[in-house]
Design an enzyme around this catalytic site. Structure first.
Site, PDB file in Angstrom:
ATOM      1  N   TYR A  29      25.281 -23.789   6.993  1.00 58.52           N
ATOM      2  CA  TYR A  29      26.289 -24.265   6.021  1.00 58.52           C
ATOM      3  C   TYR A  29      26.506 -23.280   4.880  1.00 58.52           C
ATOM      4  O   TYR A  29      27.506 -23.361   4.165  1.00 58.52           O
ATOM      5  CB  TYR A  29      25.923 -25.659   5.473  1.00 58.52           C
ATOM      6  CG  TYR A  29      24.645 -25.735   4.668  1.00 58.52           C
ATOM      7  CD1 TYR A  29      24.573 -25.239   3.368  1.00 58.52           C
ATOM      8  CD2 TYR A  29      23.505 -26.319   5.202  1.00 58.52           C
ATOM      9  CE1 TYR A  29      23.396 -25.300   2.639  1.00 58.52           C
ATOM     10  CE2 TYR A  29      22.326 -26.400   4.483  1.00 58.52           C
ATOM     11  CZ  TYR A  29      22.278 -25.884   3.202  1.00 58.52           C
ATOM     12  OH  TYR A  29      21.115 -25.948   2.481  1.00 58.52           O
ATOM     13  N   GLU A  30      25.579 -22.344   4.690  1.00 60.82           N
ATOM     14  CA  GLU A  30      25.761 -21.335   3.642  1.00 60.82           C
ATOM     15  C   GLU A  30      26.774 -20.269   4.070  1.00 60.82           C
ATOM     16  O   GLU A  30      27.181 -19.450   3.256  1.00 60.82           O
ATOM     17  CB  GLU A  30      24.426 -20.648   3.320  1.00 60.82           C
ATOM     18  CG  GLU A  30      23.429 -21.566   2.638  1.00 60.82           C
ATOM     19  CD  GLU A  30      22.087 -20.882   2.419  1.00 60.82           C
ATOM     20  OE1 GLU A  30      21.911 -20.283   1.346  1.00 60.82           O
ATOM     21  OE2 GLU A  30      21.233 -20.943   3.318  1.00 60.82           O
TER      22      GLU A  30
ATOM     23  N   HIS B 200      20.865 -34.570  -3.638  1.00 60.84           N
ATOM     24  CA  HIS B 200      20.009 -33.422  -3.319  1.00 60.84           C
ATOM     25  C   HIS B 200      18.795 -33.345  -4.247  1.00 60.84           C
ATOM     26  O   HIS B 200      17.711 -32.957  -3.840  1.00 60.84           O
ATOM     27  CB  HIS B 200      20.811 -32.118  -3.376  1.00 60.84           C
ATOM     28  CG  HIS B 200      20.007 -30.886  -3.052  1.00 60.84           C
ATOM     29  ND1 HIS B 200      19.442 -30.671  -1.809  1.00 60.84           N
ATOM     30  CD2 HIS B 200      19.641 -29.825  -3.813  1.00 60.84           C
ATOM     31  CE1 HIS B 200      18.779 -29.519  -1.834  1.00 60.84           C
ATOM     32  NE2 HIS B 200      18.884 -28.993  -3.038  1.00 60.84           N
TER      33      HIS B 200
ATOM     34  N   HIS C  24      14.910 -22.080  -2.907  1.00 57.33           N
ATOM     35  CA  HIS C  24      14.502 -21.081  -1.922  1.00 57.33           C
ATOM     36  C   HIS C  24      14.253 -19.742  -2.613  1.00 57.33           C
ATOM     37  O   HIS C  24      15.129 -19.232  -3.305  1.00 57.33           O
ATOM     38  CB  HIS C  24      15.576 -20.913  -0.838  1.00 57.33           C
ATOM     39  CG  HIS C  24      15.632 -22.057   0.103  1.00 57.33           C
ATOM     40  ND1 HIS C  24      15.285 -21.961   1.421  1.00 57.33           N
ATOM     41  CD2 HIS C  24      15.975 -23.341  -0.096  1.00 57.33           C
ATOM     42  CE1 HIS C  24      15.418 -23.135   1.998  1.00 57.33           C
ATOM     43  NE2 HIS C  24      15.846 -23.999   1.103  1.00 57.33           N
TER      44      HIS C  24
ATOM     45  N   MET D 272      19.839 -30.096   8.583  1.00 56.35           N
ATOM     46  CA  MET D 272      20.846 -29.028   8.708  1.00 56.35           C
ATOM     47  C   MET D 272      20.212 -27.675   9.039  1.00 56.35           C
ATOM     48  O   MET D 272      20.763 -26.630   8.697  1.00 56.35           O
ATOM     49  CB  MET D 272      21.638 -28.917   7.397  1.00 56.35           C
ATOM     50  CG  MET D 272      22.278 -30.228   6.954  1.00 56.35           C
ATOM     51  SD  MET D 272      22.948 -30.093   5.301  1.00 56.35           S
ATOM     52  CE  MET D 272      23.301 -31.819   4.903  1.00 56.35           C
ATOM     53  N   SER D 273      19.061 -27.702   9.692  1.00 57.56           N
ATOM     54  CA  SER D 273      18.368 -26.434   9.961  1.00 57.56           C
ATOM     55  C   SER D 273      17.558 -26.524  11.246  1.00 57.56           C
ATOM     56  O   SER D 273      17.794 -27.376  12.083  1.00 57.56           O
ATOM     57  CB  SER D 273      17.439 -26.105   8.780  1.00 57.56           C
ATOM     58  OG  SER D 273      16.381 -27.033   8.715  1.00 57.56           O
TER      59      SER D 273
ATOM     60  N   ALA E 289      13.277 -30.394   5.454  1.00 52.86           N
ATOM     61  CA  ALA E 289      13.546 -31.675   4.811  1.00 52.86           C
ATOM     62  C   ALA E 289      14.561 -32.382   5.708  1.00 52.86           C
ATOM     63  O   ALA E 289      15.482 -31.746   6.215  1.00 52.86           O
ATOM     64  CB  ALA E 289      14.132 -31.442   3.433  1.00 52.86           C
TER      65      ALA E 289
ATOM     66  N   ASN F 243      14.420 -38.569   2.395  1.00 53.33           N
ATOM     67  CA  ASN F 243      15.303 -39.683   2.020  1.00 53.33           C
ATOM     68  C   ASN F 243      15.618 -40.471   3.285  1.00 53.33           C
ATOM     69  O   ASN F 243      15.506 -39.931   4.386  1.00 53.33           O
ATOM     70  CB  ASN F 243      16.616 -39.139   1.429  1.00 53.33           C
ATOM     71  CG  ASN F 243      17.336 -38.202   2.392  1.00 53.33           C
ATOM     72  OD1 ASN F 243      16.942 -37.035   2.532  1.00 53.33           O
ATOM     73  ND2 ASN F 243      18.334 -38.702   3.077  1.00 53.33           N
TER      74      ASN F 243
ATOM     75  N   HIS G 141      20.711 -21.071   6.091  1.00 56.80           N
ATOM     76  CA  HIS G 141      21.357 -22.243   6.695  1.00 56.80           C
ATOM     77  C   HIS G 141      22.762 -21.875   7.185  1.00 56.80           C
ATOM     78  O   HIS G 141      23.445 -21.068   6.568  1.00 56.80           O
ATOM     79  CB  HIS G 141      21.476 -23.368   5.671  1.00 56.80           C
ATOM     80  CG  HIS G 141      20.165 -23.891   5.199  1.00 56.80           C
ATOM     81  ND1 HIS G 141      19.521 -23.372   4.098  1.00 56.80           N
ATOM     82  CD2 HIS G 141      19.362 -24.876   5.685  1.00 56.80           C
ATOM     83  CE1 HIS G 141      18.374 -24.030   3.926  1.00 56.80           C
ATOM     84  NE2 HIS G 141      18.252 -24.932   4.872  1.00 56.80           N
TER      85      HIS G 141
ATOM     86  N   SER H 220      13.297 -26.601   2.609  1.00 53.44           N
ATOM     87  CA  SER H 220      13.685 -26.941   1.243  1.00 53.44           C
ATOM     88  C   SER H 220      12.543 -27.613   0.484  1.00 53.44           C
ATOM     89  O   SER H 220      12.023 -28.634   0.912  1.00 53.44           O
ATOM     90  CB  SER H 220      14.868 -27.905   1.244  1.00 53.44           C
ATOM     91  OG  SER H 220      15.970 -27.321   1.861  1.00 53.44           O
TER      92      SER H 220
HETATM   93  N1  HPA Z   1      20.944 -35.475   6.120  1.00 56.41           N
HETATM   94  C1  HPA Z   1      20.982 -34.178   6.496  1.00 56.41           C
HETATM   95  N2  HPA Z   1      20.135 -33.273   6.056  1.00 56.41           N
HETATM   96  C2  HPA Z   1      19.167 -33.678   5.208  1.00 56.41           C
HETATM   97  C3  HPA Z   1      19.064 -34.999   4.785  1.00 56.41           C
HETATM   98  C4  HPA Z   1      20.009 -35.963   5.254  1.00 56.41           C
HETATM   99  O1  HPA Z   1      19.978 -37.155   4.927  1.00 56.41           O
HETATM  100  N3  HPA Z   1      18.004 -35.056   3.929  1.00 56.41           N
HETATM  101  C5  HPA Z   1      17.473 -33.802   3.871  1.00 56.41           C
HETATM  102  N4  HPA Z   1      18.171 -32.967   4.640  1.00 56.41           N
END
Ligand code: HPA
Length: 270
Positions: free
Chosen positions: A83-84, A245, A59, A209-210, A111, A233, A81, A28
């Site tokens: 989650y998609e 996000h 993306h 998440m990847s 990320a 973050n 992903h 990302s």
């Molecule tokens: N959690 C999960 N996935 C992420 C995060 C997070 O804090 N930041 C970027 N991808």
């Protein structure tokens, strides 16, 4: 799946001339790296028969092949992903393509949220190991012997040789580089503070998440892996502000120049 894969490879063979040695999966906000590739050959995902199409913001959805730091590379600009709604098999199809194209080493970036309290947003973390909490595995189901063994070893899922090389590259660039363990969750909701405390207790330094499906598949395929997280973050509950996000994408944007020079320097040394 083998037929589907062979069809895709046949399609690509007619359209590209480069035989890549290194595969890049760009996370990302980090897809910009592909702009650095010279003598580009581009293949849009949507042009490839039976290929899934990426939906998430930030993306682009294409393969960029060419030369980077004098090495032949294939970059996946935009990944899939869980989650998609994609299946694990769809998510790892690009890694199977890498395997069939003869790619020997793969750099995967993402990320991630920082769990380790010594981290700060904007830091990079070399992934030394992972914890799969996605509740699924891309190798579930019939094993295709020609692609790899039924029970692949994961005791060095991330190549120590490539980790050493990345550390040297960071030193050359005078870049601070953390090392740590990446926990993969399904998403798309961010974690709760309680989940983050749990992840810290089980030894995770970052969460995302990847990456884990691709890394499991690369290990099955005999492809050496280097994984780098951009800590976009601090994870939920670490700081008082809620997660956003847009903030994640902004940090990814800010670290771009450092990220590009680090990856280039790593590829130079590979
Ligand atoms: N959690 C999960 N996935 C992420 C995060 C997070 O804090 N930041 C970027 N991808």
């Amino acid at each position: 799946m083998v037929d589907e894969l062979n069809n895709i490879i046949d399609y690509l063979k007619d359209r590209i001339n480069i035989e890549p040695d290194i595969g890049l999966i760009l996370g990302s906000g980090l897809g910009v790296m592909a702009e650095e590739i010279h003598n580009k050959e581009i293949v849009d995902y949507e042009a490839i028969p039976d290929f899934p199409v990426s939906t998430v913001e930030g993306h682009a959805g294409r393969f960029v092949l060419g030369e980077l730091a004098d090495k032949k590379v294939i970059a996946m600009q935009g990944r899939f992903h869980y989650y998609e709604g994609y299946t694990m098999k769809e998510i790892v199809l690009p890694v199977r393509m890498f395997q069939k194209m003869g790619v020997q080493r793969m750099i995967v970036t993402n990320a991630a949220g920082g769990i380790n309290l010594n981290f700060e947003a904007g830091d990079f973390m070399i992934i030394t190991d992972h914890i799969n909490l996605m509740g699924d595995n891309p190798l579930r189901g019939e094993n295709i012997k020609s692609l790899g063994t039924r029970f692949p070893d994961m005791s060095e899922a991330y190549s120590t040789q490539l980790i050493d090389l990345a550390e040297k590259a960071a030193m050359d660039q005078e870049l601070m580089l953390n090392k740590g363990i990446y926990a993969a969750v399904m998403g798309p909701s961010y974690e709760t503070p309680a989940e983050i405390r749990y992840l810290r207790n089980i030894g995770a330094d970052a969460v995302g998440m990847s990456t884990v499906p691709e890394v499991i598949t690369a290990n099955h395929a005999g492809i050496e892996v280097l994984g780098i997280s951009c800590i976009t973050n601090m994870a939920a509950g670490v700081l008082p502000s809620p997660l956003d996000h847009r903030e994640v994408m902004k940090i990814a944007e800010n670290v771009k120049p450092d990220f590009i020079s680090l990856i280039k320097s790593i590829i130079e040394k590979m």
